[in-house]
Design a protein around this motif. Structure first.
Motif, PDB file in Angstrom:
ATOM      1  N   GLU A 269       0.609   3.616   2.044  1.00  0.00           N
ATOM      2  CA  GLU A 269       0.899   3.916   3.440  1.00  0.00           C
ATOM      3  C   GLU A 269       2.105   3.135   3.959  1.00  0.00           C
ATOM      4  O   GLU A 269       2.762   3.570   4.920  1.00  0.00           O
ATOM      5  CB  GLU A 269      -0.328   3.624   4.303  1.00  0.00           C
TER       6      GLU A 269
ATOM      7  N   LEU B 283     -10.087   1.493 -10.492  1.00  0.00           N
ATOM      8  CA  LEU B 283      -9.656   1.964  -9.185  1.00  0.00           C
ATOM      9  C   LEU B 283     -10.894   2.492  -8.461  1.00  0.00           C
ATOM     10  O   LEU B 283     -11.393   3.572  -8.785  1.00  0.00           O
ATOM     11  CB  LEU B 283      -8.612   3.076  -9.302  1.00  0.00           C
ATOM     12  N   GLY B 284     -11.396   1.742  -7.499  1.00  0.00           N
ATOM     13  CA  GLY B 284     -12.644   2.110  -6.851  1.00  0.00           C
ATOM     14  C   GLY B 284     -13.775   2.062  -7.851  1.00  0.00           C
ATOM     15  O   GLY B 284     -14.030   1.026  -8.475  1.00  0.00           O
TER      16      GLY B 284
ATOM     17  N   SER C 207       0.839  -1.186   0.000  1.00  0.00           N
ATOM     18  CA  SER C 207       0.000   0.000   0.000  1.00  0.00           C
ATOM     19  C   SER C 207       0.881   1.245   0.000  1.00  0.00           C
ATOM     20  O   SER C 207       2.073   1.188   0.337  1.00  0.00           O
ATOM     21  CB  SER C 207      -0.924   0.022   1.216  1.00  0.00           C
TER      22      SER C 207
ATOM     23  N   VAL D 127      -3.076   9.545  -7.320  1.00  0.00           N
ATOM     24  CA  VAL D 127      -3.338   8.539  -6.294  1.00  0.00           C
ATOM     25  C   VAL D 127      -2.217   8.606  -5.265  1.00  0.00           C
ATOM     26  O   VAL D 127      -1.035   8.506  -5.619  1.00  0.00           O
ATOM     27  CB  VAL D 127      -3.425   7.123  -6.904  1.00  0.00           C
TER      28      VAL D 127
ATOM     29  N   GLU E 239      -2.923   7.103  -1.852  1.00  0.00           N
ATOM     30  CA  GLU E 239      -3.256   6.193  -0.754  1.00  0.00           C
ATOM     31  C   GLU E 239      -3.966   4.958  -1.295  1.00  0.00           C
ATOM     32  O   GLU E 239      -4.441   4.938  -2.425  1.00  0.00           O
ATOM     33  CB  GLU E 239      -4.144   6.899   0.276  1.00  0.00           C
ATOM     34  N   GLY E 240      -4.007   3.924  -0.455  1.00  0.00           N
ATOM     35  CA  GLY E 240      -4.680   2.703  -0.849  1.00  0.00           C
ATOM     36  C   GLY E 240      -3.731   1.655  -1.407  1.00  0.00           C
ATOM     37  O   GLY E 240      -2.512   1.711  -1.202  1.00  0.00           O
ATOM     38  N   ALA E 241      -4.297   0.699  -2.121  1.00  0.00           N
ATOM     39  CA  ALA E 241      -3.526  -0.413  -2.676  1.00  0.00           C
ATOM     40  C   ALA E 241      -2.548   0.078  -3.741  1.00  0.00           C
ATOM     41  O   ALA E 241      -2.914   0.868  -4.622  1.00  0.00           O
ATOM     42  CB  ALA E 241      -4.463  -1.457  -3.259  1.00  0.00           C
TER      43      ALA E 241
END
Length: 247
Positions: free
Chosen positions: A111, A156-157, A109, A132, A134-136
């Motif tokens: 993070e 993505l989402g 991720s 982008v 954050e996230g995967a």
């Protein structure tokens, strides 16, 4: 008023800076050579941004992949490692590409990355660049590299996304005002652009120092054997640039 001058090496060592790497068809070889020199010199960035090929290498570096491992993996890259033809809006499904990323990425991720990372993707229905942060990690890198017609779009989402270099060829969309930026620019043209047409110019921006990779061999899925040469030339280009005077 006189402006203070120093070498690029000294400028980078003075404090935190953001590394930005441009898009470029199979330009990840050159970007990998560039970051390998930064690692060897102890000059790694405090933040990374990029689009397409720049996002791919930036993501691997931000996730903590050593440059020696990256160079090794690229040297043995073969077309069958990512060539998975399937029905859809693009030649390749991208599943093999994602499996390759899974085997390489130390982080899963944004993070978990050792330094903050921002990658540009093209939102197909909104017709704009999205950044982008954050996230995967894997689907975001996949989307930023999903060159139209070659790779199928990535979800993505609730958004369908494609190559970040469509609108953000420089990879600068994720950079904030006032950041010190080291920008790696690929001067070679992708194969679908006119041979004698104008090449993409590097950006002019306060606080930005650009290093231009010129004379790179033309690369593509059927010309991977020239990748190590592109890597070597980009590395040599940065070694020379580190001694140049900047103001």
């Amino acid at each position: 008023m006189l402006r203070e001058v120093c070498t690029l090496r000294e400028w980078l060592a003075r404090g935190p800076y953001t590394l930005v790497m441009s898009s470029g068809f199979f330009g990840f070889f050159a970007h990998a050579g560039f970051v390998s020199v930064l690692e060897q010199e102890g000059l790694l960035p405090s933040r990374i941004c990029g689009s397409s090929a720049g996002a791919l290498v930036g993501g691997l570096v931000a996730a903590g992949l050593p440059s020696d491992r990256l160079r090794f993996e690229l040297a043995r890259l073969r077309r069958e490692d990512f060539w998975d033809i399937g029905p859809g809006f693009g030649l390749l499904r991208g599943r093999l590409f994602e499996k390759r990323l899974e085997s390489l990425l130390p982080a899963r991720s944004f993070e978990e990355c050792r330094v903050p990372l921002a990658v540009s993707v093209f939102d197909i229905f909104a017709l704009r660049t999205s950044v982008v942060r954050e996230g995967a990690l894997i689907p975001a890198l996949h989307a930023s590299c999903a060159a139209p017609l070659l790779f199928q779009p990535v979800r993505l989402g609730n958004r369908w996304c494609a190559d970040g270099g469509i609108l953000d060829r420089h990879g600068l969309a994720g950079v904030g005002s006032g950041e010190r930026v080291l920008y790696h620019h690929l001067a070679s043209r992708p194969p679908w652009r006119r041979k004698h047409g104008p090449a993409l110019r590097w950006p002019l921006r306060e606080g930005l120092e650009a290093v231009v990779a010129e004379g790179l061999p033309r690369l593509g899925p059927f010309r991977l054997e020239h990748g190590p040469e592109a890597l070597k030339r980009a590395a040599e280009g940065l070694r020379q640039a580190l001694s140049r005077i900047v103001s």
